[in-house]
Scaffold this motif. Structure first.
Motif, mmCIF file in Angstrom:
data_model
loop_
_atom_site.group_PDB
_atom_site.id
_atom_site.type_symbol
_atom_site.label_atom_id
_atom_site.label_comp_id
_atom_site.label_asym_id
_atom_site.label_seq_id
_atom_site.Cartn_x
_atom_site.Cartn_y
_atom_site.Cartn_z
ATOM 1 N N ALA A 36 45.715 38.605 53.210
ATOM 2 C CA ALA A 36 47.048 39.143 53.503
ATOM 3 C C ALA A 36 47.677 39.781 52.266
ATOM 4 N N ILE A 37 47.569 39.121 51.132
ATOM 5 C CA ILE A 37 48.122 39.684 49.889
ATOM 6 C C ILE A 37 47.395 40.973 49.522
ATOM 7 N N THR A 38 46.077 40.979 49.673
ATOM 8 C CA THR A 38 45.318 42.192 49.377
ATOM 9 C C THR A 38 45.761 43.333 50.286
ATOM 10 N N ALA A 39 45.974 43.053 51.557
ATOM 11 C CA ALA A 39 46.435 44.089 52.483
ATOM 12 C C ALA A 39 47.802 44.619 52.065
ATOM 13 N N ASN A 49 46.204 57.039 48.520
ATOM 14 C CA ASN A 49 46.680 55.954 47.661
ATOM 15 C C ASN A 49 46.215 54.591 48.165
ATOM 16 N N THR A 50 46.123 54.433 49.481
ATOM 17 C CA THR A 50 45.628 53.173 50.038
ATOM 18 C C THR A 50 44.186 52.939 49.609
ATOM 19 N N LEU A 51 43.356 53.972 49.690
ATOM 20 C CA LEU A 51 41.962 53.840 49.264
ATOM 21 C C LEU A 51 41.860 53.533 47.772
ATOM 22 N N THR A 52 42.674 54.204 46.976
ATOM 23 C CA THR A 52 42.655 53.983 45.526
ATOM 24 C C THR A 52 43.067 52.552 45.186
ATOM 25 N N PHE A 53 44.201 52.106 45.724
ATOM 26 C CA PHE A 53 44.662 50.757 45.426
ATOM 27 C C PHE A 53 43.725 49.705 46.002
ATOM 28 N N GLY A 54 43.159 49.977 47.170
ATOM 29 C CA GLY A 54 42.198 49.039 47.763
ATOM 30 C C GLY A 54 40.974 48.873 46.888
ATOM 31 N N LYS A 55 40.465 49.983 46.393
ATOM 32 C CA LYS A 55 39.297 49.948 45.509
ATOM 33 C C LYS A 55 39.609 49.140 44.246
ATOM 34 N N HIS A 56 40.768 49.361 43.668
ATOM 35 C CA HIS A 56 41.164 48.640 42.454
ATOM 36 C C HIS A 56 41.370 47.161 42.731
ATOM 37 N N ARG A 57 41.988 46.847 43.846
ATOM 38 C CA ARG A 57 42.264 45.447 44.187
ATOM 39 C C ARG A 57 40.963 44.670 44.419
ATOM 40 N N VAL A 58 40.057 45.247 45.200
ATOM 41 C CA VAL A 58 38.787 44.574 45.466
ATOM 42 C C VAL A 58 37.959 44.465 44.193
ATOM 43 N N GLU A 107 44.564 49.108 37.736
ATOM 44 C CA GLU A 107 45.451 48.527 38.744
ATOM 45 C C GLU A 107 44.925 47.194 39.274
ATOM 46 N N GLY A 108 43.678 46.863 38.959
ATOM 47 C CA GLY A 108 43.095 45.603 39.391
ATOM 48 C C GLY A 108 43.222 44.477 38.382
ATOM 49 N N ILE A 109 43.827 44.758 37.231
ATOM 50 C CA ILE A 109 43.905 43.766 36.150
ATOM 51 C C ILE A 109 44.697 42.524 36.553
ATOM 52 N N VAL A 110 45.857 42.707 37.140
ATOM 53 C CA VAL A 110 46.689 41.557 37.511
ATOM 54 C C VAL A 110 45.969 40.694 38.548
ATOM 55 N N GLY A 111 45.392 41.336 39.562
ATOM 56 C CA GLY A 111 44.654 40.585 40.583
ATOM 57 C C GLY A 111 43.445 39.865 40.009
ATOM 58 N N ALA A 112 42.726 40.535 39.099
ATOM 59 C CA ALA A 112 41.545 39.924 38.474
ATOM 60 C C ALA A 112 41.945 38.700 37.662
ATOM 61 N N THR A 113 42.996 38.828 36.892
ATOM 62 C CA THR A 113 43.453 37.720 36.052
ATOM 63 C C THR A 113 43.960 36.561 36.909
ATOM 64 N N ALA A 114 44.719 36.884 37.945
ATOM 65 C CA ALA A 114 45.212 35.830 38.844
ATOM 66 C C ALA A 114 44.056 35.128 39.547
ATOM 67 N N THR A 115 43.060 35.893 39.978
ATOM 68 C CA THR A 115 41.891 35.304 40.637
ATOM 69 C C THR A 115 41.157 34.371 39.682
ATOM 70 N N LEU A 116 40.921 34.841 38.480
ATOM 71 C CA LEU A 116 40.217 34.025 37.483
ATOM 72 C C LEU A 116 40.972 32.728 37.202
ATOM 73 N N LEU A 117 42.256 32.835 36.918
ATOM 74 C CA LEU A 117 43.044 31.645 36.567
ATOM 75 C C LEU A 117 43.142 30.670 37.743
ATOM 76 N N THR A 118 43.290 31.202 38.943
ATOM 77 C CA THR A 118 43.372 30.329 40.120
ATOM 78 C C THR A 118 42.075 29.559 40.319
#
Length: 177
Positions: A36-39, A49-58, A107-118
């Motif tokens: 849900a957060i990724t969506a 922009n959706t494709l770009t942000f999706g690629k970065h998030r994943v 754009e994936g840095i925050v998600g990557a860091t949050a994933t790692l720390l979690t």
């Protein structure tokens, strides 16, 4: 309604979260938070922009999960004392961010860091690897939902541009006939 406006992007966000929860329930996923957060993070004003942000998030979530596996390995090798955590986690994050920047996934840095720390600090040690894999799968679910919703419910701008493009294409074809 009381001066509030509900725009198309707001509706698409609600639909995306609904679909992520529904898919997670149907597939019996343990949680639908990451999808849900990724969506929500992926869904943008248009498909590009959706494709770009999706690629970065994943990419961010995947690299964060893989990096967490490396950190867990370091903990198994050297122990997970405060000193090991104090040195290993920040240095690993610096390397991870450098890799993300190098491959243009800033754009994936925050998600990557949050994933790692979690994964490293909040998930029981005996389920960290499975949790890491599941978060990657959940990221793909969320990205797929956001792309699908944005495709099926294009923005007004995209619809108008498509209509203009079609009109000019039709006029050009008539001139050729």
């Amino acid at each position: 309604m009381f001066g509030f406006k509900i725009g198309l992007r707001t509706i698409k966000t609600g639909i995306s979260v609904f679909l992520c929860i529904l898919i997670s329930l149907i597939l019996r996923r343990e949680t639908y938070v990451v999808s849900a957060i990724t969506a929500v993070f992926t869904l943008r004003e248009d498909m590009v922009n959706t494709l770009t942000f999706g690629k970065h998030r994943v990419a961010g979530n995947t690299i964060g999960a893989l990096t967490s596996v490396f950190v867990i390995f370091l903990f198994e090798l050297f122990g997970d004392s405060g000193l090991v955590q104090l040195i290993a986690v920040p240095l690993t994050i610096v390397v991870m961010i450098t890799v993300l920047v190098r491959f243009r996934f800033q754009e994936g840095i925050v998600g990557a860091t949050a994933t790692l720390l979690t994964i490293v600090f909040m998930i029981p040690e005996d389920s960290s690897y499975v949790y890491a894999l599941n978060r990657v799968v959940d990221s793909f679910i969320g990205m797929g939902v956001a792309i699908g919703v944005n495709y099926l419910l294009p923005s007004k701008t995209a619809t108008i541009l498509s209509a203009i493009q079609q009109r000019f294409s039709d006029e050009d074809q008539q001139e050729l006939d």
